[in-house]
Design a protein around this motif. Structure first.
Motif, PDB file in Angstrom:
ATOM      1  N   SER A 248      29.266  44.936 -76.500  1.00  0.00           N
ATOM      2  CA  SER A 248      30.333  45.814 -76.974  1.00  0.00           C
ATOM      3  C   SER A 248      30.720  46.856 -75.938  1.00  0.00           C
ATOM      4  N   LEU A 249      31.961  47.304 -76.039  1.00  0.00           N
ATOM      5  CA  LEU A 249      32.421  48.385 -75.161  1.00  0.00           C
ATOM      6  C   LEU A 249      31.892  49.738 -75.614  1.00  0.00           C
ATOM      7  N   GLU A 250      31.374  49.817 -76.837  1.00  0.00           N
ATOM      8  CA  GLU A 250      30.934  51.119 -77.316  1.00  0.00           C
ATOM      9  C   GLU A 250      29.577  51.498 -76.714  1.00  0.00           C
ATOM     10  N   ARG A 251      29.343  52.779 -76.610  1.00  0.00           N
ATOM     11  CA  ARG A 251      28.040  53.313 -76.207  1.00  0.00           C
ATOM     12  C   ARG A 251      27.610  54.277 -77.291  1.00  0.00           C
ATOM     13  N   THR A 252      26.784  53.816 -78.194  1.00  0.00           N
ATOM     14  CA  THR A 252      26.323  54.633 -79.311  1.00  0.00           C
ATOM     15  C   THR A 252      24.832  54.401 -79.479  1.00  0.00           C
TER      16      THR A 252
ATOM     17  N   LYS B  70      25.942  53.743 -49.925  1.00  0.00           N
ATOM     18  CA  LYS B  70      27.328  54.101 -49.614  1.00  0.00           C
ATOM     19  C   LYS B  70      27.886  55.127 -50.593  1.00  0.00           C
ATOM     20  N   ILE B  71      27.589  54.956 -51.869  1.00  0.00           N
ATOM     21  CA  ILE B  71      28.197  55.839 -52.871  1.00  0.00           C
ATOM     22  C   ILE B  71      27.426  57.140 -53.057  1.00  0.00           C
ATOM     23  N   SER B  72      26.235  57.242 -52.440  1.00  0.00           N
ATOM     24  CA  SER B  72      25.420  58.453 -52.625  1.00  0.00           C
ATOM     25  C   SER B  72      26.112  59.706 -52.092  1.00  0.00           C
ATOM     26  N   ALA B  73      27.019  59.531 -51.140  1.00  0.00           N
ATOM     27  CA  ALA B  73      27.714  60.680 -50.551  1.00  0.00           C
ATOM     28  C   ALA B  73      28.974  61.063 -51.327  1.00  0.00           C
ATOM     29  N   LEU B  74      29.308  60.291 -52.363  1.00  0.00           N
ATOM     30  CA  LEU B  74      30.546  60.527 -53.101  1.00  0.00           C
ATOM     31  C   LEU B  74      30.305  61.403 -54.324  1.00  0.00           C
ATOM     32  N   GLU B  75      31.294  62.207 -54.644  1.00  0.00           N
ATOM     33  CA  GLU B  75      31.279  62.912 -55.924  1.00  0.00           C
ATOM     34  C   GLU B  75      31.931  61.987 -56.952  1.00  0.00           C
ATOM     35  N   ILE B  76      31.153  61.574 -57.932  1.00  0.00           N
ATOM     36  CA  ILE B  76      31.646  60.602 -58.903  1.00  0.00           C
ATOM     37  C   ILE B  76      31.651  61.220 -60.294  1.00  0.00           C
ATOM     38  N   LYS B  77      32.801  61.196 -60.929  1.00  0.00           N
ATOM     39  CA  LYS B  77      32.915  61.709 -62.301  1.00  0.00           C
ATOM     40  C   LYS B  77      32.985  60.583 -63.330  1.00  0.00           C
ATOM     41  N   THR B  78      33.477  59.414 -62.922  1.00  0.00           N
ATOM     42  CA  THR B  78      33.612  58.276 -63.825  1.00  0.00           C
ATOM     43  C   THR B  78      33.302  56.998 -63.061  1.00  0.00           C
ATOM     44  N   ILE B  79      32.569  56.096 -63.708  1.00  0.00           N
ATOM     45  CA  ILE B  79      32.334  54.761 -63.158  1.00  0.00           C
ATOM     46  C   ILE B  79      33.047  53.758 -64.051  1.00  0.00           C
ATOM     47  N   CYS B  80      33.897  52.928 -63.435  1.00  0.00           N
ATOM     48  CA  CYS B  80      34.645  51.906 -64.171  1.00  0.00           C
ATOM     49  C   CYS B  80      34.213  50.528 -63.687  1.00  0.00           C
ATOM     50  N   PRO B  81      33.250  49.898 -64.358  1.00  0.00           N
ATOM     51  CA  PRO B  81      32.848  48.541 -63.968  1.00  0.00           C
ATOM     52  C   PRO B  81      33.801  47.507 -64.544  1.00  0.00           C
TER      53      PRO B  81
ATOM     54  N   GLU C 197      29.294  59.979 -68.687  1.00  0.00           N
ATOM     55  CA  GLU C 197      28.201  60.933 -68.904  1.00  0.00           C
ATOM     56  C   GLU C 197      26.893  60.312 -68.432  1.00  0.00           C
ATOM     57  N   ASP C 198      25.928  61.181 -68.136  1.00  0.00           N
ATOM     58  CA  ASP C 198      24.597  60.724 -67.722  1.00  0.00           C
ATOM     59  C   ASP C 198      24.648  59.768 -66.529  1.00  0.00           C
ATOM     60  N   LEU C 199      25.564  60.017 -65.597  1.00  0.00           N
ATOM     61  CA  LEU C 199      25.693  59.105 -64.465  1.00  0.00           C
ATOM     62  C   LEU C 199      24.412  59.063 -63.629  1.00  0.00           C
ATOM     63  N   GLY C 200      23.703  60.181 -63.581  1.00  0.00           N
ATOM     64  CA  GLY C 200      22.452  60.212 -62.828  1.00  0.00           C
ATOM     65  C   GLY C 200      21.438  59.215 -63.364  1.00  0.00           C
ATOM     66  N   GLU C 201      21.412  59.034 -64.685  1.00  0.00           N
ATOM     67  CA  GLU C 201      20.481  58.086 -65.283  1.00  0.00           C
ATOM     68  C   GLU C 201      20.876  56.651 -64.965  1.00  0.00           C
ATOM     69  N   TYR C 202      22.160  56.353 -64.963  1.00  0.00           N
ATOM     70  CA  TYR C 202      22.607  55.006 -64.615  1.00  0.00           C
ATOM     71  C   TYR C 202      22.289  54.699 -63.149  1.00  0.00           C
ATOM     72  N   LEU C 203      22.495  55.676 -62.296  1.00  0.00           N
ATOM     73  CA  LEU C 203      22.179  55.490 -60.878  1.00  0.00           C
ATOM     74  C   LEU C 203      20.675  55.315 -60.678  1.00  0.00           C
ATOM     75  N   ARG C 204      19.884  56.082 -61.434  1.00  0.00           N
ATOM     76  CA  ARG C 204      18.417  55.964 -61.335  1.00  0.00           C
ATOM     77  C   ARG C 204      17.962  54.568 -61.734  1.00  0.00           C
ATOM     78  N   LEU C 205      18.497  54.050 -62.827  1.00  0.00           N
ATOM     79  CA  LEU C 205      18.096  52.721 -63.280  1.00  0.00           C
ATOM     80  C   LEU C 205      18.524  51.646 -62.282  1.00  0.00           C
ATOM     81  N   TYR C 206      19.728  51.773 -61.733  1.00  0.00           N
ATOM     82  CA  TYR C 206      20.171  50.776 -60.753  1.00  0.00           C
ATOM     83  C   TYR C 206      19.307  50.802 -59.504  1.00  0.00           C
TER      84      TYR C 206
END
Length: 311
Positions: free
Chosen positions: A94-98, A128-139, A147-156
């Protein structure tokens, strides 16, 4: 094709539209749609660090080959700080995150079954992306991440180094013909849980392989329980091991349990499959059943429990 199967229909509908891609993009377009599908003046080639101004928006391109196809690239929108990440950070479902549909479980299954082999390439993209300021990730698969982009980056980062999320957790994956191997696997689960270990169990005869693979990568330890079948491995276990090997399974502690009423061979054959993988540490104790669990094989099981819990 799951990203761009409608490409030629769009190109026909909008004849002034240009297609932006790297050199490999256009090679693949010609493979899928024919060498004359696009005229040369409609193909705008970009490379690492190339930028395109769209007026109020500016895109910078980052090549990410083999994450997970050779033409993959990410695009960073510099004004709104959006990373268009292609297959990276994608997920099934699903596209939802709940609370009912959190991001990580289906993202983990997606990563290990789709991207998993290419951890080194994911690490290169993360750098490469570690130097970027990222507010939204669109896969390209799943929801936008805001939100919680740091956690997504940590898991990846963790996944792309093949590190377990639960180092002391154990997955017991069993492939049973008549039920005796499954019963032994459940008995082993109970013994480990009495020791305070987090245990997941997976019946390979009914579980979709993508879930089994994700569970194996999640845990730091894996017990394989398999019946001998016509002198070989029962096919669900063989398919599971093939998938793990393909996706680069490594850096885990492994226990083996076999069953064979008259000529058990599963442990030897599983060991041979595991030798194709990297950085695996096999337990010295092997549990060998002759049909049903008995006093002898349960004593072996107790020794395996002690070995798994010693680390």
């Amino acid at each position: 094709p799951d990203h761009s199967g409608s490409l030629m229909r769009l190109a026909q509908k909008y004849p002034e539209m240009k297609i932006v891609g790297n050199a490999k993009t256009f090679t693949l377009i010609k493979q899928f749609f024919g060498t004359g599908a696009l005229s040369e003046d409609r193909m705008l080639e970009v490379g690492e660090g190339s930028t395109i101004s769209l007026g109020s928006h500016r895109l910078r391109f980052l090549l990410a080959p083999m994450v997970h196809w050779p033409e993959v690239m990410a695009a960073y929108e510099e004004e709104e700080k959006i990373l268009f990440s292609a297959d990276a950070f994608g997920r099934f479902g699903s596209l939802e995150r709940t609370a009912r549909a959190p991001w990580a479980p289906q993202a983990r299954r997606y990563y290990y079954n789709i991207v998993g082999k290419y951890g080194a390439q994911v690490q290169a993209l993360l750098k490469k992306i570690s130097a970027l300021e990222i507010k939204t990730i669109c896969p390209l698969h799943g929801p936008m991440l805001t939100e919680d982009l740091g956690e997504y980056l940590r898991l990846y980062d963790l996944w792309s180094q093949w590190k377990p999320e639960e180092p002391e957790g154990i997955l017991i994956a069993h492939a049973s013909i008549h039920g005796n191997t499954a019963h032994a696997a459940k008995t082993l689960k109970g013994k480990l849980e009495k020791k305070g270990v987090q245990v997941n169990i997976c019946d390979l005869t009914v579980t979709d392989l993508s879930y089994a693979v994700a569970s194996a990568f999640y845990c730091g330890k894996l017990v394989l329980a398999c019946s001998t079948y016509d002198g070989g491995l029962f096919p669900p276990m063989k398919a599971f091991l093939d998938h793990l090997q393909t996706k680069g399974f490594r850096n885990r502690r492994i226990g083996l349990m076999e069953n064979g009423s008259w000529a058990p061979a599963a442990a030897r054959l599983m060991r041979a499959e595991l030798e194709k993988m990297k950085e695996l540490r096999l337990c010295e104790t092997e549990v060998s059943l002759r049909g049903a669990l008995n006093q002898t094989s349960e004593a072996q099981m107790d020794a395996l429990v002690a070995e798994l819990c010693a680390e």
